[in-house]
Structures are given as C-alpha cells and as structure tokens.
Design an enzyme around this catalytic site. Structure first.
Site, PDB file in Angstrom:
ATOM      1  N   ASP A  32     104.022  86.025  11.862  1.00  0.00           N
ATOM      2  CA  ASP A  32     104.824  86.500  12.987  1.00  0.00           C
ATOM      3  C   ASP A  32     106.275  86.147  12.700  1.00  0.00           C
ATOM      4  OD1 ASP A  32     102.429  87.157  14.163  1.00  0.00           O
ATOM      5  OD2 ASP A  32     102.421  85.456  15.545  1.00  0.00           O
TER       6      ASP A  32
ATOM      7  N   HIS B 139      95.389  85.397  11.145  1.00  0.00           N
ATOM      8  CA  HIS B 139      96.154  84.145  11.138  1.00  0.00           C
ATOM      9  C   HIS B 139      95.278  82.989  10.645  1.00  0.00           C
ATOM     10  CE1 HIS B 139     100.101  84.966  12.828  1.00  0.00           C
ATOM     11  NE2 HIS B 139      99.570  85.677  13.810  1.00  0.00           N
TER      12      HIS B 139
ATOM     13  N   GLU C 110     102.286  94.486  18.799  1.00  0.00           N
ATOM     14  CA  GLU C 110     103.214  93.363  18.645  1.00  0.00           C
ATOM     15  C   GLU C 110     104.212  93.698  17.538  1.00  0.00           C
ATOM     16  OE1 GLU C 110     100.830  89.951  17.743  1.00  0.00           O
ATOM     17  OE2 GLU C 110      99.783  89.966  19.674  1.00  0.00           O
TER      18      GLU C 110
END
Length: 258
Positions: A173, A166, A238
C-alpha cells in the site's frame, strides 16, 4: 680556602647541567606540543562502540522469514506504516515497534523498478509506503476487531483462515510524495478510506458527482503507471493497493507469513 681552579670547575659543571636541563625541558615542550596535535579520539581503540539497533520480536520474525527492508533496497522512499499507528481504518496499533516495511525480496526489486520509472518521469516525486507484509497473527487481530458481520468482513480485510496477499508479503500500500519533504500528494481520499471516492473503478462517476477532481485522477494515474512498470496490478476498490502476484501464484511461490 677553595682554589680558583676548583671554583671554575664547579661553574663549568653547573653551566653544562643547566644547558642539558633546558634542552630536555625544551624537547619535552616540543613533544607535548606535537601530542596536542594528535586526535586521540580518532584512534581505533578510543572509538565509541556503535549503537546496537534493537529489533523487536515481530521484525526479527520477518527477517527470519527471508523478507527484506524495502528502504534498504530503494533509496529515497519514505515509510509510514499506518498499522504501527492509530491512523488507520481500525484505529488501533497492531505493529507495535515495527516501523519498517518488509516484502519478499523479488517484490522489493519490482518496487525498485517501479520507483526508477517514477523518477525517470517525475524526478521530484517518490513513494510513501503505508503497508507491506502483514503477518497472519496481525490479520487475526484486525479480523477480530472489525465490527462487521463475518459475511461482509472480507470486503474490508482478508480472512486470516485463508490469508491475503499482504500475508504473503507480495502486496504493498503506497502513495506518491514530494521527494524533498516526504509529504503525500492529494489523491482524493485518505489511506484506508472505504467508499466509492477511493475506488479506481468509480473514478469517472466520482468525478461527475464532484467527489474527486481531475487532479486526483491524474495523480492516481501517475502512481498506477509507475507500479505497472514494475509489474504490479491494482485493485478496483483501493487506489493505494498493488499486488505483485495473483493469489494462486503467491501460494505456489511463497509461504504465508505467520
């Protein structure tokens, strides 16, 4: 006495004067009528000045770093930066007035390709983006506010001393959403949920235990298939997180966003 010829002359003069005056008045009236049809507001000199959109310091720094606003690259995506709200794992707003998702230009184009693939198979769906670039300054805030021992903090957030994907602006995301309403589909857990029901690696187990359903898994597969078509890879813990590059490749190609 005034002669008859003089009276006639005066009368003629008055008639001519009246006629001219009436003509002028008529012309003025017609001219005014034409003016009423003119849209003066459409004239360039009367156009209101365009409102200048204010850009905060954080967003300006992202632009100066060469990142791009994803919504300007991909038509029809929705953006809800969770770290610009308190609706996240940490419960704090760390982005302030930043409300747009920024990524490396090449990553935004990859996401555009993924979105096109999604639309080709599910025209009623689009992406809802939760996070993109996360500057190291913000990463430090998250690290400092995570109430966990330093030894296990990397399980939740990348160490700002090292940086994560990130921080290179090569991770995103996101979830699936209805194209017309922007409402997210149900993929089994909320964003930023840390637990096995959110783990792609545990989906079979979570299905057997009744923690998630077949519909949840089906929706996740739609998302994964679209992202894979754009060149992204997911992670095991995730369902919402996708990387455009490995850490090694990211470090070779890009600078950390500070």
């Amino acid at each position: 006495m005034i002669g008859k010829n003089f009276v006639k002359l005066i009368t003629i003069v008055l008639i001519i004067h009246w006629g001219c005056s009436n003509k002028v008045s008529s012309e003025k009236f017609d001219s005014d009528s034409e003016l009423e049809d003119v849209d003066f507001d459409s004239r360039e000199e009367n156009q209101p000045l365009a409102e200048v959109e204010e850009i905060g310091d954080l967003e300006q720094s992202l632009i100066e770093a060469g990142l791009v606003d994803v919504a300007k690259v991909i038509e029809g995506v929705f953006v809800d930066l969770k770290y610009s709200t308190t609706d996240n794992f940490f419960g704090i707003d760390v982005y302030g007035d930043l409300e747009r998702c920024y990524l490396q230009p090449v990553v935004a184009e990859m996401l555009h390709k993924a979105h096109a693939h999604l639309q080709s198979k599910y025209s009623e769906l689009t992406f809802l983006i939760y996070d993109g670039v996360r500057p190291l300054s913000v990463q430090q805030i998250l690290w400092d506010n995570l109430q966990k021992p330093d030894s296990i903090k990397p399980l939740y957030v990348a160490d700002p001393k090292i940086g994560g994907l990130h921080n290179y602006a090569v991770a995103v995301d996101l979830t699936l959403a209805d194209k017309n309403t922007g409402l997210p589909l149900d993929l089994g857990t909320e964003y930023d949920y840390f637990g096995y029901p959110a783990y792609p690696d545990r989906e079979d187990q979570m299905l057997r235990e009744g923690k998630i359903t077949k519909d949840h898994i089906a929706n996740r597969k739609i998302l994964r298939e679209a992202m894979a078509a754009g060149g992204f890879t997911g992670i095991g813990s995730e369902w919402w997180h996708f990387n455009a590059f490995s850490r090694k490749a990211a470090a070779e190609k890009f600078d950390l966003i500070k």
